[in-house]
Structures are given as C-alpha cells and as structure tokens.
Design a protein around this motif. Sequence first.
Motif, PDB file in Angstrom:
ATOM      1  N   ARG A 432       0.816  -1.227   0.000  1.00 39.56           N
ATOM      2  CA  ARG A 432       0.000   0.000   0.000  1.00 39.56           C
ATOM      3  C   ARG A 432       0.847   1.274   0.000  1.00 39.56           C
ATOM      4  N   LEU A 433       2.176   1.127   0.163  1.00 37.91           N
ATOM      5  CA  LEU A 433       3.080   2.290   0.164  1.00 37.91           C
ATOM      6  C   LEU A 433       4.178   2.097  -0.887  1.00 37.91           C
ATOM      7  N   PRO A 434       3.825   2.134  -2.179  1.00 36.40           N
ATOM      8  CA  PRO A 434       4.851   1.906  -3.205  1.00 36.40           C
ATOM      9  C   PRO A 434       5.897   3.028  -3.223  1.00 36.40           C
ATOM     10  N   VAL A 435       7.096   2.681  -3.690  1.00 34.71           N
ATOM     11  CA  VAL A 435       8.222   3.625  -3.708  1.00 34.71           C
ATOM     12  C   VAL A 435       7.892   4.906  -4.493  1.00 34.71           C
ATOM     13  N   PRO A 436       7.248   4.804  -5.693  1.00 34.22           N
ATOM     14  CA  PRO A 436       6.935   6.049  -6.434  1.00 34.22           C
ATOM     15  C   PRO A 436       6.072   7.022  -5.623  1.00 34.22           C
ATOM     16  N   GLY A 474      -0.762  10.024   7.182  1.00 32.11           N
ATOM     17  CA  GLY A 474      -2.140   9.554   6.943  1.00 32.11           C
ATOM     18  C   GLY A 474      -2.164   8.340   6.026  1.00 32.11           C
ATOM     19  N   GLU A 475      -1.382   8.388   4.940  1.00 31.30           N
ATOM     20  CA  GLU A 475      -1.332   7.257   4.005  1.00 31.30           C
ATOM     21  C   GLU A 475      -0.764   6.012   4.682  1.00 31.30           C
ATOM     22  N   ALA A 476       0.298   6.202   5.465  1.00 29.40           N
ATOM     23  CA  ALA A 476       0.925   5.078   6.155  1.00 29.40           C
ATOM     24  C   ALA A 476      -0.046   4.461   7.166  1.00 29.40           C
ATOM     25  N   GLN A 477      -0.796   5.306   7.871  1.00 27.12           N
ATOM     26  CA  GLN A 477      -1.774   4.797   8.846  1.00 27.12           C
ATOM     27  C   GLN A 477      -2.893   4.028   8.149  1.00 27.12           C
ATOM     28  N   ASP A 478      -3.346   4.541   6.997  1.00 25.30           N
ATOM     29  CA  ASP A 478      -4.378   3.823   6.225  1.00 25.30           C
ATOM     30  C   ASP A 478      -3.848   2.465   5.768  1.00 25.30           C
ATOM     31  N   ALA A 479      -2.586   2.440   5.314  1.00 27.57           N
ATOM     32  CA  ALA A 479      -1.975   1.185   4.857  1.00 27.57           C
ATOM     33  C   ALA A 479      -1.896   0.172   5.999  1.00 27.57           C
ATOM     34  N   PHE A 480      -1.544   0.661   7.183  1.00 23.70           N
ATOM     35  CA  PHE A 480      -1.426  -0.238   8.343  1.00 23.70           C
ATOM     36  C   PHE A 480      -2.796  -0.779   8.741  1.00 23.70           C
TER      37      PHE A 480
END
Length: 517
Positions: A432-436, A474-480
């Motif tokens: 859910r957290l790709p490098v790009p 926020g994105e990292a929390q959604d991914a987790f």
Amino acid sequence: MITHAHKPERSIPPPHPKRWAGLAVLSVSLLIVVMDMTILNVALPAITADVRPDSVQLLWIVDVYSLVLSGLLVTASAVGDRWGRKRTLLTGFAIFGLVSLGVLLAASPAHIIALRALLGIGGAMIMPSTLSMIRTLFTDPGERATALGVWAAMAAVGSALGPILGGLLLEFFTWQSAFLVNVPIMVAAIVAGVLLLPESKNPNPGRWDALGALLSIAGMTALVYAIKQFGKEGLADPGALISLAVAAAALGWFIARCLHRPDPLLDVRLFKGPAFSAGTIAALSTSIAMAAMLLLIAQWMQLVEGYSALETGVRLLPTAVGAGVMSPLAPRLADRFGARAVLAGGLLVSGIGFLVVFAVPTPPGYLAVAVALLLIGSGMGALAIASAVIMSGAPPEKAGSAAAIEETSYELGGTFGVAVLGSVAAAIYRDRLPVPDLAEHGLHGPAAEAARESLAGAMEAARSLGPAASRLVGEAQDAFSASLGLFGLVGALIMLLAAAAVWLLTPRTLDLSAGHH
C-alpha cells in the motif's frame, strides 16, 4: 484408553497439603515470564529513543528472548527431571531476578540484547518446571484439571497484561522499569518456593544424552531463527533457508535419537496419543494467533489511534477479561459437554474474533476491536483445558517431557505468529506504500525504505518533510489499518483449521476427571 472411575489407582499418593499455595507461586512466576514476552511491545519507542538501536538491533532486542527460551526448553525440562524440578525452578527465579537488575548497567543496544538472552535462560528453567510440578503437586485428576486451568489462565492473561503493566510503568518511570519490576517478584517467589514447593524428579531418568541436548538447542534455535528470517526477508532469503536446513537436520537427528533410546531427553512417543496431539495443536495455534494479534493491535492503538502506552494497555484488557472469565469455567464445561467440544469450541470462538477484525470497515473503530479481543480472549480461556488434555496423556514420570512439548508449542506458536502473520501484515502494508508514491512525498533511498519497513519508520521519516508530513503519515496509517484487516482473515483461517483438527483428533469419550489414560 480411559481409566474409568471404578478402576482403583493404587499408585496415587495423597494430595500435597500446600498444593494450592504452591499453585499460586507457580502461577505468578509463569505470569511474569509470559509478561516479559509482551511488556516490551509498549516500551520499544522509549528504548529506541534512549539507546538508538538500528533496525537489526531492535529486532534482536525483541526476538532474542524467545529465541533463547525456545532453544533451551527441552534441555531445561530434562535437567529438571534429573536434577530436581524445584531446584531448577528456584535457579530460574534467581537468574531472572539478577539479570533484570543488570538493566541498571545497560548503556547500549548490545547490553539490552545480552540481558534479554540471559532472561531467556531463566525463563526456560521456569516455564516447564511450573507445568510439570503441577502434575506432581495435584494427584487428584479433577483437582489437577482445575489447577491446569488456573495455570493456562495465567499464561493467557500474562501476555495480555504485559502491555498494560508496561504502559503503567512507562507512564511514571523510565523504560528500565519494565525489567526492574521482575526483581522484587522473583525475590518473593524464591522465598515462597523454598517454603511451599516439594521437590520432585523422575525416579529413573537414565543416562544424560549430551549430544541430544546439543541437537535440541541447535535445532530449536535454528528453527525459530528461520521462521523469524522468513517473516522479515521473504521465502527466498538464503540465511533463512540455511537455518531451516540446519533445523531440519538437527531436529530430525534429535527425534531419531529420542525414538531409539530407552531414556530419551524428550519422549516424542507421547504424540502417539491423539488427545496429546490435539492439546498440542490447540496450544500451538492459539499462541500463533495471540502473539501476532497483540503485537499488531498494540501498534495500531499507539501509532494510528494515538493512545499512550498506558491507554493502549488498558484498551487491550478485553483479552485478559475474556481469558480470566473462561479459564476457570473450562474444566466444568468440559465435564458437562466433553473436552473435545470445549477444546474445538474455544478455537472456533477465537476464529470468530479474528473474523470481526476482517469484517468491519477500515479503519476499525475501538468497539469492534474490543469485541474481537474479548472473543479471542474467551476462546483462549476455553483452551485452559488444553494443558489438562496434554498432561492427561502423560504418566507422572513423563511430566517433564509433556511440559516441554507444551511449552515448546506455545513458544514456537508465539514466534511463528509474529513472524508469519506479522510478515503477512507487513507485506500488505508495503504494497500500500509503493516507492513512487513515497518519492512524490519527497522520500528517497534509506528514508523511503524505513517508511515501508514499518509504520513507526514512516512516522520517523515524515519528521523531515515539514508541512507534507501529515499526508504521508495519513497514508501510512491507512496502509497499516488495511493490513490489520487482512491479517484478521489469515488468523481466522488458522483458528478454524486448528478447530477442525482438534475435533477430529480428540477422543469423543475423553474424560479429564478420570486421570491418565
């Protein structure tokens, strides 16, 4: 098969007069050892801030305790059978207390890793001794089932209480308090143990198998290490594959030795009994699910919901409540509905708890998580009779072997759970957290890798981004949160498969109040 109630059991000695007080000592000591596996879950941020371990050192701080403990369980229980279980237990208490005191001198990650390894040695001497001593303290099968239920409740509640106690200590003291809390308890345990516990050992232990001891230590340590490495590096990791090959060779040789010796270190022939195998599967699968669940939920509460260490610990309480209520009831339920129904039913209830985590929308609210934790804890509580099922399948002189097998399955399960289910969650999180995407936020190279490694890493990396930090967090929390949902599905499948296996293996007529069968 089953020893019926009308059949006289001439060999049963009279009950020990101080058996219930002795059970209290054994239960509290087990509680501390189990709590030490999870107490660091909430102390890790404080340890990281203080001694600045790199990512490898941080993993070793967490892992080395269970690595050493599981590696030594078989040998430590065989030592107890020969040297005396009380003597082994008291030595374990002394090691645990002294090493915990050593945290006052710890000034680097290497020191903390060494302390955790030494704690593992103490823990390995304590855990199987507590279980095999219950087998000898309680000669009446009905009382023994109750005592083993209390023991299992402590094992279940301990893993849930670890984060609560850790959070409470961190609220008022430094992270060293997570170690120092063991010291007064171990001093009290030594005094109480000397006064209350009887000595017991295998009257005919046979010759000590030095090569077997080395093979069990090497094989178990290599197996646990391989599981952890596969979890972190993926299935193609060469180090993990080599470690797995070493484990297979060492444990294969060890099992062959045990089968061909009249006086084996570990009596693997106990697995011929289907009830014994069913109890072991229940212990293994429960600890797989429980360890991973507590680790991930504790992180989610702190890093996504923003709770403090103490608030997190308190919100994990439904697990302990469920286990604490169901454990004492389990033997009575087994009398009424049969051990098979309670054992398989407990796994089923835990499986439903995991399904709740999967079924609710992400991010889940605390109410859904609390319901899931209560169900998982209740399921674990019903499994209090797993110990009674395992020990009912072993004669008294084999209590050490039975205890070692059960403890090893709990330990392996905990390690396997964190490694395998933890890595499933980590893989979904990374996906859910790709490098790009991270590059768009301004994260490159090692910082981007750290952000994809863990949610804590992402929050640390975001500090360098200034105003853009909140979007990344926020994105990292959604991914987790998304990874937590899918982890619930995997956990549920493990529990449901285990329930089916236990139902098929456990004899329908197994009666725990009838004693050894």
